[in-house]
Write a protein that holds these residues in place. Structure first.
Motif: not given
Length: 263
Positions: A202, A206, A211-212, A233
């Motif tokens: 993960q 990220k 992904f965010y 993030q």
């Protein structure tokens, strides 16, 4: 940097008009016109609905129907992937404008970003429609999708200035981006749920800025999580965008004098 963005601000009406023209010109020779922009992703969604929900009868993911869970991430990725290819090759497509002495060439990548944004903005309402169809309640978090929409525009604009300036000299960059997009599709949480993966995996995945954004769309339309509840993030994403933005502006500015010779 200040001069660069000051020049963009002066050309805001030109950017808007050229973006609208670009959006309509893509389908000017077809009978259905701009409807084709919606049909392709909608057919993809329909196929996946039939395969996963009708055929395989996928169970809800964290008590969320598969299509409600899948569509926000897919449509955000669809906008990103289509636009990234277009902004990378935008200088070559608009090379007749590059040779004009008084034309602000830096607006060309933005034309593509905004042109495709028109379609994606309409798809945001489609996401709301699907949620209502499945009995999901509208919440104030839906408006947070505008923030993630803005995040994607900033990411695409920054990448656009960087990649388009390089692609003007190295046309193969467009093909490389196509391969990266294929890999990025599986490295982005579109078909898989991040919480089911190893924490180390993960953390690596990220690093992908999409992904965010894809998770952000889900958190806006499904999970009701505010972006400030993901401080690390969010900070990482904007640092990434800022670095790419600086690299993009500097590369574009430095290479601009040679565009006329290579295009």
């Amino acid at each position: 940097m200040l001069v660069f963005f000051k020049n963009l601000a002066k050309e805001r009406l030109v950017i808007w008009n050229l973006a609208k023209n670009d959006c309509t010109a893509r389908f000017a020779s077809s009978g259905l016109g701009v409807i084709w922009s919606f049909l392709t992703p909608l057919m993809t969604i329909l196929v996946f609905w039939f395969v996963f929900q009708v055929g395989f009868k996928n169970a809800p993911i964290q008590n969320v129907p598969f299509m409600v869970w899948y569509i926000p991430a897919f449509l955000s990725w669809n906008y990103f992937s289509e636009t990234l290819i277009q902004v990378t090759s935008s200088l070559r497509e608009y090379k007749y404008l590059v040779t004009k002495v008084n034309f602000e060439v830096s607006i060309i990548p933005l034309i593509k970003v905004i042109s495709y944004a028109f379609i994606h903005f309409a798809f945001i309402f489609f996401i709301v429609f699907i949620n209502l169809l499945y009995g999901q309640k509208i919440t104030i978090y839906y408006f947070q999708s505008i923030y993630y929409f803005f995040c994607m525009i900033m990411l695409l604009s920054s990448l656009g200035w960087l990649l388009s300036s390089v692609a003007a000299f190295i046309p193969d960059v467009v093909n490389v981006i196509g391969i990266v997009i294929q890999i990025g599709f599986w490295a982005t949480p579109i078909f898989w749920e991040p919480s089911t993966m190893n924490p180390i995996v993960q953390s690596i995945l990220k690093l992908n800025p999409m992904f965010y954004i894809c998770q952000g769309y889900r958190e806006s339309f499904i999970y009701q999580v505010a972006f400030w509840e993901r401080p690390f993030q969010t900070t990482y994403f904007w640092i990434f965008v800022l670095v790419i933005l600086i690299l993009g502006v500097k590369s574009f500015t430095k290479l601009r004098p040679q565009f006329d010779d290579v295009l």
